[in-house]
Design a protein around this motif. Sequence first.
Motif, PDB file in Angstrom:
ATOM      1  N   VAL A  87      39.693  42.304  60.226  1.00  0.00           N
ATOM      2  CA  VAL A  87      39.086  42.472  58.902  1.00  0.00           C
ATOM      3  C   VAL A  87      40.110  42.058  57.849  1.00  0.00           C
ATOM      4  CG1 VAL A  87      38.108  44.108  57.251  1.00  0.00           C
ATOM      5  CG2 VAL A  87      37.577  44.314  59.698  1.00  0.00           C
ATOM      6  N   LEU A  88      39.648  41.313  56.862  1.00  0.00           N
ATOM      7  CA  LEU A  88      40.536  40.832  55.802  1.00  0.00           C
ATOM      8  C   LEU A  88      40.000  41.298  54.459  1.00  0.00           C
ATOM      9  CD1 LEU A  88      42.945  39.067  54.891  1.00  0.00           C
ATOM     10  CD2 LEU A  88      41.346  37.136  54.794  1.00  0.00           C
ATOM     11  N   LYS A  89      40.891  41.834  53.633  1.00  0.00           N
ATOM     12  CA  LYS A  89      40.535  42.279  52.290  1.00  0.00           C
ATOM     13  C   LYS A  89      41.322  41.456  51.272  1.00  0.00           C
ATOM     14  CE  LYS A  89      39.550  47.061  53.625  1.00  0.00           C
ATOM     15  NZ  LYS A  89      39.851  48.486  53.368  1.00  0.00           N
ATOM     16  N   ILE A  90      40.594  40.909  50.304  1.00  0.00           N
ATOM     17  CA  ILE A  90      41.217  40.094  49.254  1.00  0.00           C
ATOM     18  C   ILE A  90      40.624  40.511  47.912  1.00  0.00           C
ATOM     19  CG2 ILE A  90      41.655  37.765  48.377  1.00  0.00           C
ATOM     20  CD1 ILE A  90      41.195  36.688  51.147  1.00  0.00           C
ATOM     21  N   ASN A  91      41.489  40.688  46.938  1.00  0.00           N
ATOM     22  CA  ASN A  91      41.016  41.059  45.608  1.00  0.00           C
ATOM     23  C   ASN A  91      40.584  39.816  44.837  1.00  0.00           C
ATOM     24  OD1 ASN A  91      40.536  42.739  43.342  1.00  0.00           O
ATOM     25  ND2 ASN A  91      42.514  42.176  42.474  1.00  0.00           N
ATOM     26  N   VAL A  92      39.403  39.912  44.224  1.00  0.00           N
ATOM     27  CA  VAL A  92      38.892  38.823  43.370  1.00  0.00           C
ATOM     28  C   VAL A  92      38.862  39.340  41.937  1.00  0.00           C
ATOM     29  CG1 VAL A  92      36.985  37.250  42.904  1.00  0.00           C
ATOM     30  CG2 VAL A  92      37.502  37.906  45.261  1.00  0.00           C
ATOM     31  N   PRO A  93      39.888  39.046  41.139  1.00  0.00           N
ATOM     32  CA  PRO A  93      39.922  39.570  39.764  1.00  0.00           C
ATOM     33  C   PRO A  93      38.911  38.870  38.868  1.00  0.00           C
ATOM     34  CG  PRO A  93      41.779  38.115  40.144  1.00  0.00           C
ATOM     35  CD  PRO A  93      41.084  38.260  41.465  1.00  0.00           C
ATOM     36  N   ARG A  94      38.460  39.608  37.915  1.00  0.00           N
ATOM     37  CA  ARG A  94      37.506  39.069  36.946  1.00  0.00           C
ATOM     38  C   ARG A  94      38.301  38.402  35.826  1.00  0.00           C
ATOM     39  NH1 ARG A  94      32.121  42.261  35.254  1.00  0.00           N
ATOM     40  NH2 ARG A  94      31.396  40.968  33.528  1.00  0.00           N
ATOM     41  N   THR A  95      38.799  37.208  36.108  1.00  0.00           N
ATOM     42  CA  THR A  95      39.686  36.519  35.171  1.00  0.00           C
ATOM     43  C   THR A  95      38.894  35.723  34.151  1.00  0.00           C
ATOM     44  OG1 THR A  95      39.830  34.649  36.690  1.00  0.00           O
ATOM     45  CG2 THR A  95      41.524  36.325  36.871  1.00  0.00           C
ATOM     46  N   VAL A  96      39.526  35.425  33.040  1.00  0.00           N
ATOM     47  CA  VAL A  96      38.910  34.657  31.959  1.00  0.00           C
ATOM     48  C   VAL A  96      39.857  33.525  31.572  1.00  0.00           C
ATOM     49  CG1 VAL A  96      37.955  34.765  29.621  1.00  0.00           C
ATOM     50  CG2 VAL A  96      37.779  36.738  31.135  1.00  0.00           C
ATOM     51  N   PRO A  97      39.584  32.264  31.963  1.00  0.00           N
ATOM     52  CA  PRO A  97      40.476  31.171  31.588  1.00  0.00           C
ATOM     53  C   PRO A  97      40.441  30.891  30.097  1.00  0.00           C
ATOM     54  CG  PRO A  97      38.504  30.321  32.642  1.00  0.00           C
ATOM     55  CD  PRO A  97      38.457  31.809  32.774  1.00  0.00           C
TER      56      PRO A  97
END
Length: 242
Positions: A91-101
């Motif tokens: 199992v792999l966990k990766i954070n996906v941030p709510r970024t704003v370019p």
Amino acid sequence: MTFGWCLSAAPVWKAPAEIPFGQLAVLELREDDPALPALPRPAEEKLGPFALRSVEPLSDGRGWRLTVQALRPGMAIIPAMDLGDTRRSPVLKINVPRTVPFGAPWMGVGGGQGDILPYVPFPWAWASLLGVPPLALALWLVRRWRRNSHARTLHHVRRVFAHHWPPKDSERATLDHAHEQGRDLLAARFGEEARSWGVAEFRLRQLEVWATWAQSLDAARFARKEPPFPPLKDLLKTLEGP
């Protein structure tokens, strides 16, 4: 890009700690135990919340390079996959941030009212500027066409008159037609009043050859030969000038 290794039994994941929302990233799934055969190709079309965009073998043939795209912010979990030969990926966990370019407003995928892009009206005022050069060209062409309309008319009636002068025979219809074409030419050159000019008016305006033209047509109607029809070249030459 910073990568973190999953400390679990082989096979293992090699993945970045974070994947920005909407961007592509590369994950590697490999078999580190040299005693085991290479991993078969993953048969999944999605890796949890990630869209799988491409799958390529690693250069050493021990695993696969998977290009994914994050379509949902938050903590993304890729569940264990059955690789088809009794092995399962961890199992792999990766954070996906709510970024704003560049500080732009973030818009989600299939979200609510807050995810609807703002209405941007079509810039008709700016777009209309593209029509200025063609419009200016069209106006210039129209003005040029109208300015040259008199010259075109004169050129046309000159050609028609030249085609009918001198008359081919002494038939009354032929003479009348040649007379009509001559009057059309005079009207195009000097104005409509020239249709009624007689011998005296022609001589008053120093158009002696046209006075002869009128006299020759009158004489031909009564079967006389004098004066003869003036040459076409002399008739047209008097019409040159401003």
